[in-house]
Design a protein around this motif. Structure first.
Motif, PDB file in Angstrom:
ATOM      1  N   ILE A 150       0.837  -1.207   0.000  1.00  0.00           N
ATOM      2  CA  ILE A 150       0.000   0.000   0.000  1.00  0.00           C
ATOM      3  C   ILE A 150       0.869   1.253   0.000  1.00  0.00           C
ATOM      4  O   ILE A 150       0.607   2.216  -0.738  1.00  0.00           O
ATOM      5  N   ALA A 151       1.907   1.259   0.824  1.00  0.00           N
ATOM      6  CA  ALA A 151       2.803   2.420   0.880  1.00  0.00           C
ATOM      7  C   ALA A 151       3.504   2.633  -0.455  1.00  0.00           C
ATOM      8  O   ALA A 151       3.657   3.775  -0.921  1.00  0.00           O
ATOM      9  N   GLY A 158       1.815   9.108  -6.194  1.00  0.00           N
ATOM     10  CA  GLY A 158       2.142  10.509  -5.953  1.00  0.00           C
ATOM     11  C   GLY A 158       3.288  10.989  -6.815  1.00  0.00           C
ATOM     12  O   GLY A 158       3.255  12.102  -7.366  1.00  0.00           O
ATOM     13  N   GLY A 159       4.310  10.145  -6.959  1.00  0.00           N
ATOM     14  CA  GLY A 159       5.451  10.515  -7.790  1.00  0.00           C
ATOM     15  C   GLY A 159       5.079  10.674  -9.252  1.00  0.00           C
ATOM     16  O   GLY A 159       5.494  11.638  -9.914  1.00  0.00           O
ATOM     17  N   ILE A 160       4.287   9.741  -9.775  1.00  0.00           N
ATOM     18  CA  ILE A 160       3.869   9.821 -11.177  1.00  0.00           C
ATOM     19  C   ILE A 160       2.992  11.051 -11.409  1.00  0.00           C
ATOM     20  O   ILE A 160       3.104  11.735 -12.434  1.00  0.00           O
ATOM     21  N   ALA A 161       2.116  11.352 -10.454  1.00  0.00           N
ATOM     22  CA  ALA A 161       1.256  12.528 -10.584  1.00  0.00           C
ATOM     23  C   ALA A 161       2.081  13.815 -10.645  1.00  0.00           C
ATOM     24  O   ALA A 161       1.801  14.714 -11.456  1.00  0.00           O
ATOM     25  N   VAL A 177      10.862  11.831  -7.592  1.00  0.00           N
ATOM     26  CA  VAL A 177      11.887  10.784  -7.576  1.00  0.00           C
ATOM     27  C   VAL A 177      12.044  10.225  -6.170  1.00  0.00           C
ATOM     28  O   VAL A 177      12.162   9.007  -5.976  1.00  0.00           O
ATOM     29  N   ALA A 178      12.023  11.105  -5.168  1.00  0.00           N
ATOM     30  CA  ALA A 178      12.152  10.651  -3.780  1.00  0.00           C
ATOM     31  C   ALA A 178      10.991   9.732  -3.388  1.00  0.00           C
ATOM     32  O   ALA A 178      11.200   8.703  -2.729  1.00  0.00           O
ATOM     33  N   LEU A 179       9.787  10.089  -3.804  1.00  0.00           N
ATOM     34  CA  LEU A 179       8.626   9.262  -3.475  1.00  0.00           C
ATOM     35  C   LEU A 179       8.706   7.892  -4.140  1.00  0.00           C
ATOM     36  O   LEU A 179       8.415   6.866  -3.515  1.00  0.00           O
ATOM     37  N   ILE A 180       9.109   7.864  -5.391  1.00  0.00           N
ATOM     38  CA  ILE A 180       9.157   6.599  -6.124  1.00  0.00           C
ATOM     39  C   ILE A 180      10.245   5.685  -5.584  1.00  0.00           C
ATOM     40  O   ILE A 180      10.069   4.456  -5.504  1.00  0.00           O
ATOM     41  N   VAL A 181      11.364   6.268  -5.188  1.00  0.00           N
ATOM     42  CA  VAL A 181      12.510   5.472  -4.739  1.00  0.00           C
ATOM     43  C   VAL A 181      12.396   5.058  -3.275  1.00  0.00           C
ATOM     44  O   VAL A 181      12.880   3.993  -2.877  1.00  0.00           O
ATOM     45  N   ALA A 182      11.744   5.867  -2.456  1.00  0.00           N
ATOM     46  CA  ALA A 182      11.724   5.659  -1.003  1.00  0.00           C
ATOM     47  C   ALA A 182      11.309   4.247  -0.573  1.00  0.00           C
ATOM     48  O   ALA A 182      11.985   3.632   0.268  1.00  0.00           O
ATOM     49  N   HIS A 184      11.637   1.451  -1.950  1.00  0.00           N
ATOM     50  CA  HIS A 184      12.633   0.453  -2.303  1.00  0.00           C
ATOM     51  C   HIS A 184      13.919   0.636  -1.504  1.00  0.00           C
ATOM     52  O   HIS A 184      14.686  -0.312  -1.334  1.00  0.00           O
ATOM     53  N   ILE A 185      14.140   1.856  -1.008  1.00  0.00           N
ATOM     54  CA  ILE A 185      15.250   2.066  -0.086  1.00  0.00           C
ATOM     55  C   ILE A 185      14.924   1.406   1.254  1.00  0.00           C
ATOM     56  O   ILE A 185      15.777   0.761   1.873  1.00  0.00           O
ATOM     57  N   VAL A 186      13.689   1.586   1.692  1.00  0.00           N
ATOM     58  CA  VAL A 186      13.249   0.918   2.929  1.00  0.00           C
ATOM     59  C   VAL A 186      13.301  -0.588   2.740  1.00  0.00           C
ATOM     60  O   VAL A 186      13.755  -1.337   3.613  1.00  0.00           O
ATOM     61  N   GLY A 187      12.844  -1.041   1.584  1.00  0.00           N
ATOM     62  CA  GLY A 187      12.883  -2.460   1.258  1.00  0.00           C
ATOM     63  C   GLY A 187      11.620  -3.194   1.657  1.00  0.00           C
ATOM     64  O   GLY A 187      10.976  -2.879   2.667  1.00  0.00           O
ATOM     65  N   ALA A 188      11.238  -4.166   0.842  1.00  0.00           N
ATOM     66  CA  ALA A 188      10.072  -4.992   1.129  1.00  0.00           C
ATOM     67  C   ALA A 188      10.403  -5.973   2.260  1.00  0.00           C
ATOM     68  O   ALA A 188      11.563  -6.334   2.453  1.00  0.00           O
ATOM     69  N   PRO A 189       9.394  -6.383   3.023  1.00  0.00           N
ATOM     70  CA  PRO A 189       9.638  -7.380   4.089  1.00  0.00           C
ATOM     71  C   PRO A 189      10.154  -8.683   3.504  1.00  0.00           C
ATOM     72  O   PRO A 189       9.657  -9.158   2.484  1.00  0.00           O
ATOM     73  N   LEU A 190      11.151  -9.259   4.149  1.00  0.00           N
ATOM     74  CA  LEU A 190      11.802 -10.457   3.645  1.00  0.00           C
ATOM     75  C   LEU A 190      11.196 -11.713   4.260  1.00  0.00           C
ATOM     76  O   LEU A 190      10.726 -11.698   5.407  1.00  0.00           O
TER      77      LEU A 190
END
Length: 237
Positions: A150-151, A158-161, A177-182, A184-190
């Protein structure tokens, strides 16, 4: 009232068409792979709980040995079709409402761009961290995956808009760019360490490819028809 009526009529009509189309694609594409993977899962006994990502819908279908599931055959296909149609109607409501609120003339070309944006938001961005998975694949807790999904969708939208409507503003590009990348920096749960997929790797890779293609076609149909039918209803009003 005609404004909302056009949105609802368009969404229902587009949802029926897109839901039927994606169900047909799944029947010859991803569904046979899911059934094949379930044979490995059943052979694996009490291994990891089964779950999978549908090709067109993002929610995880998570179940365990005691959970109710529809019987194979007609019942399972019927529930899948109903879920696909309802999901398509929901997405079509969002697309048609956004197109209408933009105050544009619509049309299939504009709808196509909205469909591509939806595909990037709902499928491409989340699959970087949470790719479509076959039954028997190891996974992190469902709640953690849902929160991250969801996040990611919200941030990507928001980034695309910002890129689409504020691209002449430098601050908007940086924020987009910050919204789109954020996420993936946090990372999906493993998934838990030490667990491995029960299905063979070539089967998993083929499933990811077919699931992505199916979702791409789904969003192309959804977007282009939403713009086309909305314009037709507006013209006929």
């Amino acid at each position: 009232m005609p404004f909302f009526r056009n949105i609802v009529f368009t969404a229902i009509l587009v949802g029926l068409i897109a839901g039927l189309a994606v169900s047909a694609l799944q029947a010859v594409g991803t569904t046979p792979l899911i059934l094949q993977a379930e044979t490995y899962e059943n052979a694996g006994g009490d291994a990891a709980p089964a779950h999978s990502h549908d090709a067109a819908t993002p929610a995880d279908h998570h179940h365990d040995a005691e959970a109710w599931t529809p019987a194979d055959g007609f019942e399972r296909n019927a529930y899948t079709l109903a879920a696909n149609v309802l999901t398509a109607i929901g997405y079509a409501l969002v697309l048609t409402a956004l197109i209408s609120l933009r105050g544009s003339e619509g049309g299939w070309r504009e709808g196509l761009f909205w469909g591509l944006a939806g595909f990037a938001t709902v499928m491409l961005a989340p699959m970087i961290g949470l790719p479509p998975e076959l039954p028997g694949s190891p996974a992190a807790p469902l709640e953690a995956r849902q929160i991250w999904w969801i996040a990611t969708v919200a941030a990507t939208a928001g980034g695309i808009a910002l890129l689409a409507f504020k691209r002449n503003e430098p601050w908007a590009i940086i924020l987009a760019v910050a919204l789109i990348v954020a996420p993936h920096i946090v990372g999906a749960p493993l998934p838990p360490e030490g667990e491995h997929a029960l299905a063979p790797l070539p089967l998993e890779r083929r499933f990811v490819v077919l699931a992505t293609v199916t979702s791409f076609v789904f969003w192309l149909i959804l977007g282009s028809l939403s713009g086309l039918f909305l314009k037709r209803f507006e013209t006929a009003r």
